[in-house]
Design a protein around this motif. Structure first.
Motif, PDB file in Angstrom:
ATOM      1  N   VAL A 131       0.922  -1.241  -0.088  1.00 55.92           N
ATOM      2  CA  VAL A 131      -0.069   0.017  -0.036  1.00 55.92           C
ATOM      3  C   VAL A 131       0.859   1.285   0.046  1.00 55.92           C
ATOM      4  CG1 VAL A 131      -0.168   0.054   2.536  1.00 55.92           C
ATOM      5  CG2 VAL A 131      -2.021   1.191   1.130  1.00 55.92           C
ATOM      6  N   LEU A 148       2.974   2.453  -1.866  1.00 52.34           N
ATOM      7  CA  LEU A 148       4.445   2.254  -2.745  1.00 52.34           C
ATOM      8  C   LEU A 148       4.247   2.759  -4.294  1.00 52.34           C
ATOM      9  CD1 LEU A 148       5.690  -0.518  -0.448  1.00 52.34           C
ATOM     10  CD2 LEU A 148       6.645   2.038  -0.621  1.00 52.34           C
ATOM     11  N   ARG A 185       5.409  10.951  -3.117  1.00 54.98           N
ATOM     12  CA  ARG A 185       5.189  10.658  -1.756  1.00 54.98           C
ATOM     13  C   ARG A 185       6.226  11.062  -0.823  1.00 54.98           C
ATOM     14  NH1 ARG A 185       4.891   4.925   1.014  1.00 54.98           N
ATOM     15  NH2 ARG A 185       3.995   5.455   2.949  1.00 54.98           N
ATOM     16  N   TYR A 189      11.300   9.164   1.213  1.00 55.76           N
ATOM     17  CA  TYR A 189      11.227   7.612   0.104  1.00 55.76           C
ATOM     18  C   TYR A 189      11.988   8.207  -1.092  1.00 55.76           C
ATOM     19  CZ  TYR A 189       7.913   5.988   3.620  1.00 55.76           C
ATOM     20  OH  TYR A 189       7.245   5.807   4.691  1.00 55.76           O
ATOM     21  N   ASN A 229       7.883  -5.604   0.007  1.00 58.10           N
ATOM     22  CA  ASN A 229       7.667  -4.371   0.776  1.00 58.10           C
ATOM     23  C   ASN A 229       6.503  -4.332   1.052  1.00 58.10           C
ATOM     24  OD1 ASN A 229       7.466  -1.808   2.004  1.00 58.10           O
ATOM     25  ND2 ASN A 229       9.011  -0.886   0.848  1.00 58.10           N
ATOM     26  N   GLY A 255       4.772  -2.119   3.025  1.00 55.31           N
ATOM     27  CA  GLY A 255       4.282  -0.712   3.351  1.00 55.31           C
ATOM     28  C   GLY A 255       3.929  -0.847   4.753  1.00 55.31           C
ATOM     29  N   ALA A 256       2.658  -0.172   4.971  1.00 58.11           N
ATOM     30  CA  ALA A 256       2.115  -0.036   6.487  1.00 58.11           C
ATOM     31  C   ALA A 256       1.739  -1.306   6.869  1.00 58.11           C
ATOM     32  CB  ALA A 256       1.064   1.061   6.316  1.00 58.11           C
ATOM     33  N   HIS A 260       3.152  -3.450   9.485  1.00 62.88           N
ATOM     34  CA  HIS A 260       3.333  -3.466  10.964  1.00 62.88           C
ATOM     35  C   HIS A 260       1.995  -4.035  11.912  1.00 62.88           C
ATOM     36  CE1 HIS A 260       6.363  -0.602   9.877  1.00 62.88           C
ATOM     37  NE2 HIS A 260       5.672   0.181   9.270  1.00 62.88           N
ATOM     38  N   HIS A 268      12.382  -2.623   3.210  1.00 67.26           N
ATOM     39  CA  HIS A 268      11.730  -1.435   3.423  1.00 67.26           C
ATOM     40  C   HIS A 268      12.694  -0.292   2.983  1.00 67.26           C
ATOM     41  CE1 HIS A 268       8.656  -2.974   5.989  1.00 67.26           C
ATOM     42  NE2 HIS A 268       9.825  -3.566   6.396  1.00 67.26           N
ATOM     43  N   LEU A 269      12.309   0.763   2.368  1.00 66.44           N
ATOM     44  CA  LEU A 269      13.054   2.004   1.861  1.00 66.44           C
ATOM     45  C   LEU A 269      13.707   2.939   3.200  1.00 66.44           C
ATOM     46  CD1 LEU A 269      10.713   3.057  -0.708  1.00 66.44           C
ATOM     47  CD2 LEU A 269      12.966   2.209  -1.437  1.00 66.44           C
ATOM     48  N   SER A 270      13.015   2.926   4.048  1.00 65.68           N
ATOM     49  CA  SER A 270      13.440   3.810   5.032  1.00 65.68           C
ATOM     50  C   SER A 270      13.620   2.933   6.267  1.00 65.68           C
ATOM     51  CB  SER A 270      12.513   4.848   5.669  1.00 65.68           C
ATOM     52  OG  SER A 270      11.060   3.986   6.004  1.00 65.68           O
ATOM     53  N   ILE A 317      13.055   1.789   9.354  1.00 62.66           N
ATOM     54  CA  ILE A 317      11.774   1.813  10.149  1.00 62.66           C
ATOM     55  C   ILE A 317      12.027   1.911  11.456  1.00 62.66           C
ATOM     56  CG2 ILE A 317      10.297   0.607   8.574  1.00 62.66           C
ATOM     57  CD1 ILE A 317      10.797  -1.914  10.090  1.00 62.66           C
ATOM     58  N   ARG A 338      12.372   5.475  12.812  1.00 61.20           N
ATOM     59  CA  ARG A 338      11.067   6.413  12.850  1.00 61.20           C
ATOM     60  C   ARG A 338      10.230   6.158  13.762  1.00 61.20           C
ATOM     61  NH1 ARG A 338       8.840   5.501   6.915  1.00 61.20           N
ATOM     62  NH2 ARG A 338       7.892   7.681   7.506  1.00 61.20           N
ATOM     63  N   ARG A 355       6.244   2.108  13.740  1.00 65.97           N
ATOM     64  CA  ARG A 355       7.064   1.393  12.800  1.00 65.97           C
ATOM     65  C   ARG A 355       8.040   0.393  13.073  1.00 65.97           C
ATOM     66  NH1 ARG A 355       5.040   4.556   8.302  1.00 65.97           N
ATOM     67  NH2 ARG A 355       4.571   6.633   8.792  1.00 65.97           N
TER      68      ARG A 355
HETATM   69  C1  DQA Z   1       7.858   1.510   4.203  1.00 67.97           C
HETATM   70  C2  DQA Z   1       7.572   1.880   5.716  1.00 67.97           C
HETATM   71  C3  DQA Z   1       6.527   1.729   6.267  1.00 67.97           C
HETATM   72  O1  DQA Z   1       6.553   1.959   7.717  1.00 67.97           O
HETATM   73  C4  DQA Z   1       5.522   2.691   5.587  1.00 67.97           C
HETATM   74  O2  DQA Z   1       4.152   2.375   5.996  1.00 67.97           O
HETATM   75  C5  DQA Z   1       5.571   2.561   4.103  1.00 67.97           C
HETATM   76  C6  DQA Z   1       6.886   2.303   3.447  1.00 67.97           C
HETATM   77  C7  DQA Z   1       9.389   1.819   3.699  1.00 67.97           C
HETATM   78  O3  DQA Z   1       9.534   1.302   2.364  1.00 67.97           O
HETATM   79  O4  DQA Z   1      10.236   2.553   4.213  1.00 67.97           O
HETATM   80  O5  DQA Z   1       4.551   2.667   3.356  1.00 67.97           O
HETATM   81  O6  DQA Z   1       7.718  -0.058   4.266  1.00 67.97           O
END
Ligand code: DQA
Length: 143
Positions: A7, A9, A15, A20, A71, A73-74, A77, A97-99, A101, A104, A108
């Motif tokens: 979701v 991405l 975004r 990201y 990945n 996404g949210a 979690h 995950h790109l970031s 987590i 953050r 996350r």
């Molecule tokens: C993510 C990290 C998640 O916490 C976030 O909800 C995303 C992207 C990442 O790729 O860093 O949608 O998965």
């Protein structure tokens, strides 16, 4: 093999670019597929904002014994449904995950997917996907 993105991405590039990056999702998807080819992998890159669709793709990967770079996404979690589908995989699963987590918000820090993944890469941006592909290529010489 599959690269599955969950979701939000598909919004990469527009975004929260400070988190990201500013590369668009289509550009990234094209690059990941190209990198896969150089590693001898046939990579299908997909994204969905619908949880049931991601579950069905994971079922497909399980049935066809495909390795997956995921990945979520949210959903990472909190989605027990995605975790239960990921747990059915019979080939390698790498969570990306790109970031970072862990650096953050507290909500996350935990991923319900990680325990069923072979490994997790986070915080390395799009390069994390390429490193995951390298791992899959090293593990699946005959794909
Ligand atoms: C993510 C990290 C998640 O916490 C976030 O909800 C995303 C992207 C990442 O790729 O860093 O949608 O998965």
């Amino acid at each position: 093999m599959l690269i599955l993105n969950g979701v939000n991405l598909g919004r990469l590039g527009v975004r929260e670019p400070t988190i990201y990056g500013s590369e668009s999702y289509p550009d990234l998807a094209t690059r990941w597929a190209a990198v896969g080819l150089t590693l001898g992998l046939r990579v299908d890159v997909r994204q969905t904002d619908a949880e049931d669709q991601l579950v069905r793709w994971l079922h497909e990967a399980a049935d066809e014994q495909l390795p997956v770079v995921l990945n979520p996404g949210a959903w990472s979690h909190y989605s027990i449904a995605i975790r239960d589908a990921a747990a059915q995989l019979r080939s390698d699963l790498v969570e990306v995950h790109l970031s970072n987590i862990h650096a953050r918000e507290e909500f996350r820090h935990h991923s319900v997917i990680s325990a069923v993944a072979a490994g997790v890469i986070c915080g390395l941006g799009p390069l994390g996907y390429e490193l995951a592909l390298q791992f899959i290529a090293a593990r699946s010489v005959d794909l």
